[in-house]
Design a protein around this motif. Sequence first.
Motif, PDB file in Angstrom:
ATOM      1  N   VAL A  15       6.715 -43.440   4.169  1.00 16.46           N
ATOM      2  CA  VAL A  15       7.968 -44.035   4.148  1.00 16.46           C
ATOM      3  C   VAL A  15       8.020 -45.353   3.404  1.00 16.46           C
ATOM      4  CG1 VAL A  15       9.979 -44.716   5.700  1.00 16.46           C
ATOM      5  CG2 VAL A  15       8.746 -42.795   6.221  1.00 16.46           C
ATOM      6  N   ASN A  28      20.331 -54.978   1.053  1.00 15.19           N
ATOM      7  CA  ASN A  28      20.506 -54.044   1.759  1.00 15.19           C
ATOM      8  C   ASN A  28      19.408 -53.540   1.859  1.00 15.19           C
ATOM      9  OD1 ASN A  28      22.114 -51.819   3.191  1.00 15.19           O
ATOM     10  ND2 ASN A  28      21.595 -50.445   1.138  1.00 15.19           N
ATOM     11  N   SER A  30      17.105 -49.564   2.736  1.00 13.50           N
ATOM     12  CA  SER A  30      17.357 -48.226   2.878  1.00 13.50           C
ATOM     13  C   SER A  30      15.903 -47.636   3.189  1.00 13.50           C
ATOM     14  CB  SER A  30      17.944 -47.984   1.561  1.00 13.50           C
ATOM     15  OG  SER A  30      19.237 -48.591   1.318  1.00 13.50           O
ATOM     16  N   PRO A  31      15.871 -46.702   3.979  1.00  8.76           N
ATOM     17  CA  PRO A  31      14.603 -45.775   4.309  1.00  8.76           C
ATOM     18  C   PRO A  31      14.516 -44.786   3.077  1.00  8.76           C
ATOM     19  CG  PRO A  31      15.991 -45.669   6.332  1.00  8.76           C
ATOM     20  CD  PRO A  31      16.782 -46.560   5.162  1.00  8.76           C
ATOM     21  N   ILE A  32      13.393 -44.497   2.457  1.00 10.08           N
ATOM     22  CA  ILE A  32      13.214 -43.108   1.628  1.00 10.08           C
ATOM     23  C   ILE A  32      11.948 -42.656   1.951  1.00 10.08           C
ATOM     24  CG2 ILE A  32      14.865 -44.200  -0.078  1.00 10.08           C
ATOM     25  CD1 ILE A  32      12.313 -44.572  -1.906  1.00 10.08           C
ATOM     26  N   SER A  34      10.737 -40.149  -0.381  1.00 13.03           N
ATOM     27  CA  SER A  34      10.663 -39.386  -1.973  1.00 13.03           C
ATOM     28  C   SER A  34      10.321 -40.442  -2.951  1.00 13.03           C
ATOM     29  CB  SER A  34      12.143 -38.648  -2.351  1.00 13.03           C
ATOM     30  OG  SER A  34      12.353 -37.897  -1.232  1.00 13.03           O
ATOM     31  N   GLY A  45      13.173 -41.318  -5.325  1.00 14.07           N
ATOM     32  CA  GLY A  45      14.117 -40.367  -5.299  1.00 14.07           C
ATOM     33  C   GLY A  45      15.459 -40.989  -4.345  1.00 14.07           C
ATOM     34  N   LEU A  47      19.515 -40.234  -3.206  1.00 13.95           N
ATOM     35  CA  LEU A  47      20.564 -39.536  -2.927  1.00 13.95           C
ATOM     36  C   LEU A  47      21.868 -40.299  -3.943  1.00 13.95           C
ATOM     37  CD1 LEU A  47      20.094 -38.180   0.508  1.00 13.95           C
ATOM     38  CD2 LEU A  47      19.991 -36.820  -1.486  1.00 13.95           C
ATOM     39  N   LYS A  51      24.080 -46.021  -0.817  1.00 13.06           N
ATOM     40  CA  LYS A  51      24.191 -47.651  -1.183  1.00 13.06           C
ATOM     41  C   LYS A  51      23.107 -48.187  -2.239  1.00 13.06           C
ATOM     42  CE  LYS A  51      26.532 -51.373  -1.265  1.00 13.06           C
ATOM     43  NZ  LYS A  51      27.833 -51.636  -2.052  1.00 13.06           N
ATOM     44  N   LEU A  52      22.190 -47.548  -1.941  1.00 16.69           N
ATOM     45  CA  LEU A  52      20.780 -47.964  -2.935  1.00 16.69           C
ATOM     46  C   LEU A  52      20.859 -47.357  -4.137  1.00 16.69           C
ATOM     47  CD1 LEU A  52      17.680 -48.829  -3.281  1.00 16.69           C
ATOM     48  CD2 LEU A  52      17.110 -46.533  -2.161  1.00 16.69           C
ATOM     49  N   ALA A  79      17.920 -45.227  10.349  1.00 17.08           N
ATOM     50  CA  ALA A  79      18.422 -43.847   9.843  1.00 17.08           C
ATOM     51  C   ALA A  79      19.973 -43.700   9.880  1.00 17.08           C
ATOM     52  CB  ALA A  79      17.419 -43.107  10.611  1.00 17.08           C
ATOM     53  N   THR A  82      24.437 -46.915   6.901  1.00 17.77           N
ATOM     54  CA  THR A  82      24.562 -47.029   5.315  1.00 17.77           C
ATOM     55  C   THR A  82      25.189 -48.301   5.097  1.00 17.77           C
ATOM     56  OG1 THR A  82      25.409 -45.886   3.449  1.00 17.77           O
ATOM     57  CG2 THR A  82      26.607 -45.488   5.481  1.00 17.77           C
ATOM     58  N   GLY A  83      24.759 -48.799   3.734  1.00 17.68           N
ATOM     59  CA  GLY A  83      25.575 -49.872   3.316  1.00 17.68           C
ATOM     60  C   GLY A  83      26.670 -49.709   2.724  1.00 17.68           C
ATOM     61  N   PHE A  95      26.787 -40.919  10.187  1.00 16.08           N
ATOM     62  CA  PHE A  95      26.431 -42.188   9.789  1.00 16.08           C
ATOM     63  C   PHE A  95      27.548 -43.266  10.154  1.00 16.08           C
ATOM     64  CE2 PHE A  95      23.455 -39.752   7.554  1.00 16.08           C
ATOM     65  CZ  PHE A  95      22.463 -40.736   7.046  1.00 16.08           C
ATOM     66  N   TYR A 182       6.606 -39.351   6.880  1.00 14.18           N
ATOM     67  CA  TYR A 182       7.586 -38.572   7.101  1.00 14.18           C
ATOM     68  C   TYR A 182       7.227 -37.077   6.959  1.00 14.18           C
ATOM     69  CZ  TYR A 182      12.689 -38.188   7.747  1.00 14.18           C
ATOM     70  OH  TYR A 182      14.047 -37.824   7.914  1.00 14.18           O
ATOM     71  N   TYR A 187       8.073 -38.530  12.307  1.00 17.17           N
ATOM     72  CA  TYR A 187       7.232 -39.417  11.950  1.00 17.17           C
ATOM     73  C   TYR A 187       5.768 -39.258  12.482  1.00 17.17           C
ATOM     74  CZ  TYR A 187      11.710 -41.902  10.930  1.00 17.17           C
ATOM     75  OH  TYR A 187      12.835 -42.168  10.678  1.00 17.17           O
TER      76      TYR A 187
HETATM   77  C1  LIG Z   1      12.358 -41.521   6.888  1.00 20.00           C
HETATM   78  C2  LIG Z   1      13.669 -41.464   5.964  1.00 20.00           C
HETATM   79  C3  LIG Z   1      13.413 -40.991   4.728  1.00 20.00           C
HETATM   80  C4  LIG Z   1      14.455 -40.844   3.917  1.00 20.00           C
HETATM   81  N1  LIG Z   1      14.001 -40.482   2.493  1.00 20.00           N
HETATM   82  C5  LIG Z   1      14.977 -40.667   1.582  1.00 20.00           C
HETATM   83  C6  LIG Z   1      14.802 -40.424   0.286  1.00 20.00           C
HETATM   84  O1  LIG Z   1      13.748 -40.112  -0.241  1.00 20.00           O
HETATM   85  N2  LIG Z   1      15.876 -40.650  -0.648  1.00 20.00           N
HETATM   86  C7  LIG Z   1      17.156 -40.889  -0.238  1.00 20.00           C
HETATM   87  O2  LIG Z   1      17.987 -41.101  -1.008  1.00 20.00           O
HETATM   88  N3  LIG Z   1      17.603 -41.021   1.053  1.00 20.00           N
HETATM   89  C8  LIG Z   1      16.573 -40.821   2.064  1.00 20.00           C
HETATM   90  N4  LIG Z   1      16.912 -40.910   3.618  1.00 20.00           N
HETATM   91  C9  LIG Z   1      18.381 -41.344   3.826  1.00 20.00           C
HETATM   92  C10 LIG Z   1      18.623 -42.401   3.430  1.00 20.00           C
HETATM   93  O3  LIG Z   1      17.995 -43.635   4.191  1.00 20.00           O
HETATM   94  C11 LIG Z   1      20.197 -42.663   3.680  1.00 20.00           C
HETATM   95  O4  LIG Z   1      20.940 -42.261   2.839  1.00 20.00           O
HETATM   96  C12 LIG Z   1      20.668 -43.946   3.891  1.00 20.00           C
HETATM   97  O5  LIG Z   1      22.153 -44.033   4.174  1.00 20.00           O
HETATM   98  C13 LIG Z   1      20.341 -44.966   2.874  1.00 20.00           C
HETATM   99  O6  LIG Z   1      21.187 -46.192   2.902  1.00 20.00           O
HETATM  100  P1  LIG Z   1      21.958 -46.913   2.141  1.00 20.00           P
HETATM  101  O7  LIG Z   1      23.168 -46.021   2.028  1.00 20.00           O
HETATM  102  O8  LIG Z   1      22.429 -48.104   2.758  1.00 20.00           O
HETATM  103  O9  LIG Z   1      21.301 -46.976   0.896  1.00 20.00           O
HETATM  104  C14 LIG Z   1      15.725 -40.971   4.250  1.00 20.00           C
HETATM  105  C15 LIG Z   1      15.915 -41.551   5.589  1.00 20.00           C
HETATM  106  C16 LIG Z   1      14.928 -41.620   6.285  1.00 20.00           C
HETATM  107  C17 LIG Z   1      15.358 -42.101   7.857  1.00 20.00           C
END
Ligand SMILES: Cc1cc2nc3c(=O)[nH]c(=O)nc-3n(C[C@H](O)[C@H](O)[C@H](O)COP(=O)(O)O)c2cc1C
Length: 201
Positions: A15, A28, A30-32, A34, A45, A47, A51-52, A79, A82-83, A95, A182, A187
Amino acid sequence: MRTVEPKILYFGTPVALISSLNEDNSTNLSPISSFWALGWTMTLGLLNDAKLAENLARHGECVVNLPAPSMWQMVEKLAPLTGRDPVPELKSKQFKTEKDKFAAAGFSRLDSELVRPMRAAECPIQMEARVLSLHEMGGTKLAELGGGLVAVVEILRVHACEEFLKDGSDHINPNKWSPLVYNFRHYYDLSDTELGKTFRA
Ligand SMILES: Cc1cc2nc3c(=O)[nH]c(=O)nc-3n(C[C@H](O)[C@H](O)[C@H](O)COP(=O)(O)O)c2cc1C
């Protein structure tokens, strides 16, 4: 063996918490999961509806913060946030909008040295980066999630907590460091059992 159609293919990846710059210059977080590195070039990676993704398209800098396994509950606080304001349609049931993700999850802000988004002070590894390119990913299953992008970033500076370094060196000690993993939306940390090492270690 059977042909199967799992909903997700998250076979266990670390993560990262990505700091990106909002339009009002706040950061901001953001957890990712990918993401991966080749040399100091890294792919993230994203989505489309995060917001990211919006922030990196507007301002091509970020920080890749790596939380320790002990921080999984702080990560989980991020988790459902979102921003984005308003929350995008696809996420609206699960969310809510949060402007101050650092405070919401208990992370402190730390100035970066080379980029504008701030670091998450508690994360033992923090990597400042700039975006090299953004690419649409495509694919029908991803389209059902609103589509996604790959951000290719170059790491500019790595900050690491002393306790994870091999004495006095620039090497991260794999016996001390474990990412937060993840694994199919659960976790984990790495088990303590080292299986061996590659010939170049
Ligand atoms: C552990 C974990 C892993 C995640 N991995 C991804 C990822 O790889 N890519 C992605 O776009 N979102 C991922 N998400 C979902 C984003 O965290 C989610 O879309 C979140 O709204 C992003 O925040 P933001 O909209 O403020 O940018 C993950 C969430 C969690 C909790």
